[in-house]
Motif scaffolding. Structure first.
Motif, PDB file in Angstrom:
ATOM      1  N   GLY A 172      -8.840 -21.848  59.740  1.00  0.00           N
ATOM      2  CA  GLY A 172     -10.210 -21.537  59.338  1.00  0.00           C
ATOM      3  C   GLY A 172     -10.423 -20.067  59.073  1.00  0.00           C
ATOM      4  N   TYR A 173      -9.831 -19.209  59.879  1.00  0.00           N
ATOM      5  CA  TYR A 173     -10.110 -17.769  59.745  1.00  0.00           C
ATOM      6  C   TYR A 173      -9.606 -17.198  58.415  1.00  0.00           C
ATOM      7  CZ  TYR A 173      -9.972 -12.756  60.382  1.00  0.00           C
ATOM      8  OH  TYR A 173     -10.115 -11.408  60.187  1.00  0.00           O
ATOM      9  N   PRO A 174      -8.326 -17.385  58.042  1.00  0.00           N
ATOM     10  CA  PRO A 174      -7.891 -16.799  56.765  1.00  0.00           C
ATOM     11  C   PRO A 174      -8.580 -17.426  55.559  1.00  0.00           C
ATOM     12  CG  PRO A 174      -6.156 -18.150  57.720  1.00  0.00           C
ATOM     13  CD  PRO A 174      -7.206 -18.002  58.771  1.00  0.00           C
ATOM     14  N   VAL A 175      -8.943 -18.706  55.647  1.00  0.00           N
ATOM     15  CA  VAL A 175      -9.625 -19.341  54.511  1.00  0.00           C
ATOM     16  C   VAL A 175     -11.041 -18.790  54.371  1.00  0.00           C
ATOM     17  CG1 VAL A 175     -10.589 -21.526  53.659  1.00  0.00           C
ATOM     18  CG2 VAL A 175      -8.230 -21.418  54.484  1.00  0.00           C
ATOM     19  N   TYR A 176     -11.766 -18.642  55.476  1.00  0.00           N
ATOM     20  CA  TYR A 176     -13.095 -18.024  55.410  1.00  0.00           C
ATOM     21  C   TYR A 176     -12.995 -16.605  54.844  1.00  0.00           C
ATOM     22  CZ  TYR A 176     -16.108 -21.377  57.879  1.00  0.00           C
ATOM     23  OH  TYR A 176     -16.856 -22.463  58.232  1.00  0.00           O
ATOM     24  N   ARG A 177     -12.060 -15.848  55.355  1.00  0.00           N
ATOM     25  CA  ARG A 177     -11.922 -14.446  54.936  1.00  0.00           C
ATOM     26  C   ARG A 177     -11.649 -14.354  53.438  1.00  0.00           C
ATOM     27  NH1 ARG A 177      -7.425 -11.109  54.475  1.00  0.00           N
ATOM     28  NH2 ARG A 177      -7.756  -8.881  54.911  1.00  0.00           N
ATOM     29  N   HIS A 178     -10.724 -15.170  52.946  1.00  0.00           N
ATOM     30  CA  HIS A 178     -10.383 -15.135  51.529  1.00  0.00           C
ATOM     31  C   HIS A 178     -11.505 -15.711  50.669  1.00  0.00           C
ATOM     32  CE1 HIS A 178      -8.022 -15.282  47.886  1.00  0.00           C
ATOM     33  NE2 HIS A 178      -8.159 -16.588  47.795  1.00  0.00           N
ATOM     34  N   GLY A 179     -12.043 -16.867  51.090  1.00  0.00           N
ATOM     35  CA  GLY A 179     -13.069 -17.525  50.293  1.00  0.00           C
ATOM     36  C   GLY A 179     -14.350 -16.725  50.195  1.00  0.00           C
ATOM     37  N   LEU A 180     -14.756 -16.099  51.287  1.00  0.00           N
ATOM     38  CA  LEU A 180     -15.979 -15.295  51.252  1.00  0.00           C
ATOM     39  C   LEU A 180     -15.811 -14.088  50.338  1.00  0.00           C
ATOM     40  CD1 LEU A 180     -16.965 -15.403  55.027  1.00  0.00           C
ATOM     41  CD2 LEU A 180     -18.188 -16.487  53.130  1.00  0.00           C
ATOM     42  N   GLY A 181     -14.604 -13.533  50.288  1.00  0.00           N
ATOM     43  CA  GLY A 181     -14.367 -12.412  49.398  1.00  0.00           C
ATOM     44  C   GLY A 181     -14.557 -12.769  47.937  1.00  0.00           C
ATOM     45  N   LEU A 182     -14.320 -14.041  47.586  1.00  0.00           N
ATOM     46  CA  LEU A 182     -14.500 -14.495  46.214  1.00  0.00           C
ATOM     47  C   LEU A 182     -15.908 -15.022  45.958  1.00  0.00           C
ATOM     48  CD1 LEU A 182     -11.116 -16.372  45.705  1.00  0.00           C
ATOM     49  CD2 LEU A 182     -11.854 -14.334  44.464  1.00  0.00           C
ATOM     50  N   LEU A 183     -16.401 -15.881  46.851  1.00  0.00           N
ATOM     51  CA  LEU A 183     -17.632 -16.626  46.599  1.00  0.00           C
ATOM     52  C   LEU A 183     -18.887 -15.924  47.109  1.00  0.00           C
ATOM     53  CD1 LEU A 183     -16.326 -20.170  47.611  1.00  0.00           C
ATOM     54  CD2 LEU A 183     -16.438 -19.185  45.315  1.00  0.00           C
ATOM     55  N   ALA A 184     -18.731 -14.941  47.967  1.00  0.00           N
ATOM     56  CA  ALA A 184     -19.895 -14.208  48.491  1.00  0.00           C
ATOM     57  C   ALA A 184     -19.643 -12.716  48.299  1.00  0.00           C
ATOM     58  CB  ALA A 184     -20.139 -14.556  49.952  1.00  0.00           C
ATOM     59  N   ARG A 185     -19.129 -12.069  49.330  1.00  0.00           N
ATOM     60  CA  ARG A 185     -18.735 -10.668  49.222  1.00  0.00           C
ATOM     61  C   ARG A 185     -17.664 -10.412  50.276  1.00  0.00           C
ATOM     62  NH1 ARG A 185     -24.074  -7.415  50.804  1.00  0.00           N
ATOM     63  NH2 ARG A 185     -24.866  -8.817  49.198  1.00  0.00           N
ATOM     64  N   PRO A 186     -16.750  -9.470  50.016  1.00  0.00           N
ATOM     65  CA  PRO A 186     -15.718  -9.178  51.013  1.00  0.00           C
ATOM     66  C   PRO A 186     -16.344  -8.726  52.334  1.00  0.00           C
ATOM     67  CG  PRO A 186     -15.159  -8.188  48.901  1.00  0.00           C
ATOM     68  CD  PRO A 186     -16.573  -8.682  48.780  1.00  0.00           C
ATOM     69  N   LEU A 187     -15.755  -9.167  53.429  1.00  0.00           N
ATOM     70  CA  LEU A 187     -16.231  -8.761  54.741  1.00  0.00           C
ATOM     71  C   LEU A 187     -15.795  -7.331  55.049  1.00  0.00           C
ATOM     72  CD1 LEU A 187     -15.271 -11.975  56.753  1.00  0.00           C
ATOM     73  CD2 LEU A 187     -17.530 -11.380  55.873  1.00  0.00           C
ATOM     74  N   THR A 188     -16.651  -6.607  55.755  1.00  0.00           N
ATOM     75  CA  THR A 188     -16.240  -5.304  56.266  1.00  0.00           C
ATOM     76  C   THR A 188     -15.272  -5.520  57.428  1.00  0.00           C
ATOM     77  OG1 THR A 188     -18.015  -5.194  57.901  1.00  0.00           O
ATOM     78  CG2 THR A 188     -18.520  -4.388  55.667  1.00  0.00           C
ATOM     79  N   GLU A 189     -14.605  -4.459  57.849  1.00  0.00           N
ATOM     80  CA  GLU A 189     -13.687  -4.592  58.977  1.00  0.00           C
ATOM     81  C   GLU A 189     -14.418  -5.065  60.228  1.00  0.00           C
ATOM     82  OE1 GLU A 189     -10.623  -1.950  61.743  1.00  0.00           O
ATOM     83  OE2 GLU A 189     -11.510  -1.069  59.943  1.00  0.00           O
ATOM     84  N   ALA A 190     -15.632  -4.562  60.458  1.00  0.00           N
ATOM     85  CA  ALA A 190     -16.406  -4.986  61.629  1.00  0.00           C
ATOM     86  C   ALA A 190     -16.758  -6.464  61.532  1.00  0.00           C
ATOM     87  CB  ALA A 190     -17.667  -4.135  61.755  1.00  0.00           C
ATOM     88  N   GLN A 191     -17.123  -6.931  60.326  1.00  0.00           N
ATOM     89  CA  GLN A 191     -17.456  -8.342  60.153  1.00  0.00           C
ATOM     90  C   GLN A 191     -16.223  -9.227  60.333  1.00  0.00           C
ATOM     91  OE1 GLN A 191     -19.178  -7.930  56.238  1.00  0.00           O
ATOM     92  NE2 GLN A 191     -21.263  -8.197  57.024  1.00  0.00           N
ATOM     93  N   GLU A 192     -15.066  -8.760  59.866  1.00  0.00           N
ATOM     94  CA  GLU A 192     -13.838  -9.527  60.055  1.00  0.00           C
ATOM     95  C   GLU A 192     -13.538  -9.708  61.543  1.00  0.00           C
ATOM     96  OE1 GLU A 192     -10.369  -8.295  58.019  1.00  0.00           O
ATOM     97  OE2 GLU A 192     -11.307  -8.271  56.039  1.00  0.00           O
TER      98      GLU A 192
END
Length: 314
Positions: free
Chosen positions: A146-166
């Motif tokens: 779940g974690y790498p898919v959320y991280r990658h998918g949000l970067g495309l479909l929403a906005r890239p997460l900041t380091e703090a958000q990650e």
């Protein structure tokens, strides 16, 4: 990993009463029951993204990465109804995932239900190795995807997460793991620990299993949807012979495209520059449209009700 406490039971005719599980041995202090795990917090990163309809686009990529592990793929191949009841199976999986985050006290009950259900799932994988669904390494990998898919998918479909958000997302995903009954010793406890573990599984364990090939097959024979309002089901049933092909091609495209590139490479899944450009065009439309939708349409029903209830409580 077992949650059962084995007790020695006397023969029914012996006249001896069975010992109570809660009675401590003489001179031994009573062990306090462990507190229930705490679901991710209201207002956190998961609270914001897990119920968003964009999660529907990311979920197939995570499921495909899960069944790429030979043991998990064999368990799904042998025991799941994903071929005969794909829509019902998807609906149940989605509701379960939503409960982990938005269910409050029901989150812990759902975690217990899932563990009880998986106790009977065992067999032999394609390499002749015995598997059990609750083997810690197997159960933890299902959660870990779940974690790498959320991280990658949000970067495309929403906005890239900041380091703090990650980091916050990862900490909240660990809470989900505890809700599912996974021990901390079986989950990397920091992002710095997670990535070496993740890459090792990609390199040493994953393969394009039978179930992976079925999930990404653009020509797979999927039955017409049997969920939703009756009029819609009737229309889809009549139109499905013409809709099934385009639906499967889009599903295959998004499943592979929203998979983290290193996972895609580990499974040797073809992905061209032209496909990447097309995916980014689709993602741009999604980024523009979804944020302006009314909350009732943007969030899945359970998430929408939980968000409303949280605001009312506050």
């Amino acid at each position: 990993m077992s949650e059962n406490v084995r007790m020695s039971r006397p023969h029914p005719d012996s006249g001896q009463a069975p010992a109570e599980a809660s009675a401590p041995a003489p001179g031994r202090p009573r062990r306090e029951a462990a507190p229930d795990p705490v679901p991710p917090p209201v207002g956190g990163v998961l609270w914001t993204v897990a119920g968003d309809i964009r999660a529907l686009l990311m979920l197939p990529a995570a499921l495909t990465m899960q069944v790429a592990h030979p043991a998990i793929g064999a368990g799904v191949d042998d025991h799941s109804v994903f071929r005969t009841d794909p829509w019902g199976r998807g609906e149940r999986s989605l509701r379960s995932l939503q409960l982990w985050i938005y269910g409050g006290p029901a989150a812990v009950e759902e975690g217990r239900r899932l563990r009880a259900m998986h106790k009977r799932i065992q067999g032999t994988d394609a390499h002749g190795r015995r598997y059990h669904a609750l083997t810690p390494a197997h159960y933890a990998w299902v959660h870990a995807t779940g974690y790498p898919v959320y991280r990658h998918g949000l970067g495309l479909l929403a906005r890239p997460l900041t380091e703090a958000q990650e980091r916050r997302l990862y900490a909240e995903w660990l809470q989900v793991g505890r809700v599912l009954g996974i021990h901390d010793r079986d989950m990397p406890q920091t992002i710095e620990e997670f990535w070496p573990y993740y890459r090792r599984v990609l390199e040493e364990d994953l393969e394009a299993t039978v179930v992976v090939r079925e999930l990404i097959d653009p020509d797979a024979a999927v039955p017409a949807p049997d969920r939703g309002p009756l009029p819609l089901r009737l229309v889809l049933r009549m139109a499905w012979p013409w809709l099934r092909g385009p639906f499967q091609r889009v599903r295959s495209f998004l499943t592979i495209g929203l998979m983290p590139p290193d996972a895609r490479a580990a499974l040797d899944l073809a992905w061209t520059d032209a496909q990447e450009r097309r995916l980014r065009r689709v993602a741009r439309v999604v980024r523009l449209v979804v944020p302006v939708l009314p909350e009732r349409l943007r969030y899945l029903p359970l998430a929408y009700r939980a968000r409303r209830a949280a605001r009312a409580g506050a």
